[in-house]
Motif scaffolding. Structure first.
Motif, PDB file in Angstrom:
ATOM      1  N   GLY A   5       0.789  -1.220   0.000  1.00 31.32           N
ATOM      2  CA  GLY A   5       0.000   0.000   0.000  1.00 31.32           C
ATOM      3  C   GLY A   5       0.820   1.268   0.000  1.00 31.32           C
ATOM      4  O   GLY A   5       0.275   2.348   0.128  1.00 31.32           O
ATOM      5  N   HIS A   6       2.126   1.170  -0.144  1.00 32.25           N
ATOM      6  CA  HIS A   6       2.962   2.363  -0.176  1.00 32.25           C
ATOM      7  C   HIS A   6       3.520   2.542  -1.582  1.00 32.25           C
ATOM      8  O   HIS A   6       3.949   1.591  -2.226  1.00 32.25           O
ATOM      9  N   ALA A   7       3.516   3.782  -2.023  1.00 32.21           N
ATOM     10  CA  ALA A   7       4.062   4.107  -3.330  1.00 32.21           C
ATOM     11  C   ALA A   7       5.590   4.105  -3.240  1.00 32.21           C
ATOM     12  O   ALA A   7       6.163   3.947  -2.177  1.00 32.21           O
ATOM     13  N   GLU A  11       5.094   6.956   0.438  1.00 36.19           N
ATOM     14  CA  GLU A  11       3.811   7.540   0.810  1.00 36.19           C
ATOM     15  C   GLU A  11       2.721   6.493   0.570  1.00 36.19           C
ATOM     16  O   GLU A  11       2.746   5.801  -0.443  1.00 36.19           O
ATOM     17  N   PRO A  12       1.766   6.353   1.492  1.00 35.90           N
ATOM     18  CA  PRO A  12       0.674   5.419   1.255  1.00 35.90           C
ATOM     19  C   PRO A  12      -0.092   5.819  -0.006  1.00 35.90           C
ATOM     20  O   PRO A  12      -0.268   7.002  -0.277  1.00 35.90           O
ATOM     21  N   ASP A  13      -0.531   4.825  -0.791  1.00 33.84           N
ATOM     22  CA  ASP A  13      -1.282   5.169  -1.991  1.00 33.84           C
ATOM     23  C   ASP A  13      -2.718   5.529  -1.635  1.00 33.84           C
ATOM     24  O   ASP A  13      -3.220   5.214  -0.558  1.00 33.84           O
ATOM     25  N   THR A  14      -3.355   6.232  -2.541  1.00 28.89           N
ATOM     26  CA  THR A  14      -4.701   6.761  -2.303  1.00 28.89           C
ATOM     27  C   THR A  14      -5.682   5.658  -1.944  1.00 28.89           C
ATOM     28  O   THR A  14      -6.506   5.829  -1.042  1.00 28.89           O
ATOM     29  N   TRP A  15      -5.615   4.528  -2.615  1.00 22.55           N
ATOM     30  CA  TRP A  15      -6.550   3.438  -2.340  1.00 22.55           C
ATOM     31  C   TRP A  15      -6.464   3.000  -0.881  1.00 22.55           C
ATOM     32  O   TRP A  15      -7.471   2.860  -0.208  1.00 22.55           O
ATOM     33  N   VAL A  21      -9.722   5.087   5.928  1.00 18.35           N
ATOM     34  CA  VAL A  21     -10.600   6.118   6.500  1.00 18.35           C
ATOM     35  C   VAL A  21     -12.080   5.798   6.366  1.00 18.35           C
ATOM     36  O   VAL A  21     -12.905   6.489   6.962  1.00 18.35           O
ATOM     37  N   THR A  22     -12.421   4.771   5.613  1.00 24.36           N
ATOM     38  CA  THR A  22     -13.837   4.479   5.441  1.00 24.36           C
ATOM     39  C   THR A  22     -14.380   3.481   6.456  1.00 24.36           C
ATOM     40  O   THR A  22     -15.570   3.198   6.450  1.00 24.36           O
ATOM     41  N   SER A  23     -13.548   2.962   7.332  1.00 26.74           N
ATOM     42  CA  SER A  23     -14.051   2.186   8.459  1.00 26.74           C
ATOM     43  C   SER A  23     -14.941   3.129   9.262  1.00 26.74           C
ATOM     44  O   SER A  23     -14.586   4.287   9.491  1.00 26.74           O
ATOM     45  N   THR A  24     -16.090   2.655   9.688  1.00 31.08           N
ATOM     46  CA  THR A  24     -17.040   3.528  10.389  1.00 31.08           C
ATOM     47  C   THR A  24     -16.413   4.209  11.597  1.00 31.08           C
ATOM     48  O   THR A  24     -16.543   5.430  11.760  1.00 31.08           O
TER      49      THR A  24
END
Length: 151
Positions: A5-7, A11-15, A21-24
């Motif tokens: 997940g890191h570019a 840096e973490p990639d957008t996905w 951040v979409t975990s409730t």
């Protein structure tokens, strides 16, 4: 070897950021960070706005958000701390704000209005009034120090 997940530039990639951040629970924590009057709540404040979560659970979510570059931790230096009060605070990184703005996520005005509507006890009002540490320009991801100084 880079973590998943890191570019290339570490840096973490957008996905992976958006997935984190979409975990409730993490989304609720982020909304509270965005809506906080000083933009940098403590775990104590976040536990009051997320009563279903234990403080250790909140810390775990903040750790995930730090790992993907969404929040940064601000710490009051040891000699400047007040006994019995928080000394760590969390705010969005500049990169996260840019990503959220580009994708219509966590609009600041809306979450500040929502946060203002919360019923706050005396302890919460006192916590909100606490001065926040000024980020170290050498280690902080941006220069928003003006908004984090004491009133």
């Amino acid at each position: 070897m880079k973590p998943p997940g890191h570019a290339a530039d570490d840096e973490p990639d957008t996905w992976h950021v958006l997935q984190a951040v979409t975990s409730t629970s993490r989304a609720n924590i982020l909304a509270d960070i965005v809506g906080h009057p000083k933009g940098a709540p403590s775990v104590d404040e976040l536990s009051k706005t997320n009563p279903s979560l234990e403080k250790d659970t909140i810390r775990g979510h903040l750790s995930v958000l730090r790992d993907v570059g969404v929040v940064e931790e601000l710490t009051i230096p040891a000699g400047e701390r007040t006994r019995g009060y928080p000394y760590k605070f969390y705010r969005l990184t500049r990169q996260a704000r840019e990503l959220f703005d580009a994708n219509g996520l966590f609009p600041e005005d809306a979450w500040k209005r929502q946060y203002d509507r919360l019923t706050k006890d005396a302890e919460m009002r006192e916590l909100e009034r606490m001065p926040r540490p000024v980020p170290d320009p050498d280690t902080s991801d941006d220069d928003r120090s003006e908004e984090l100084t004491a009133d």
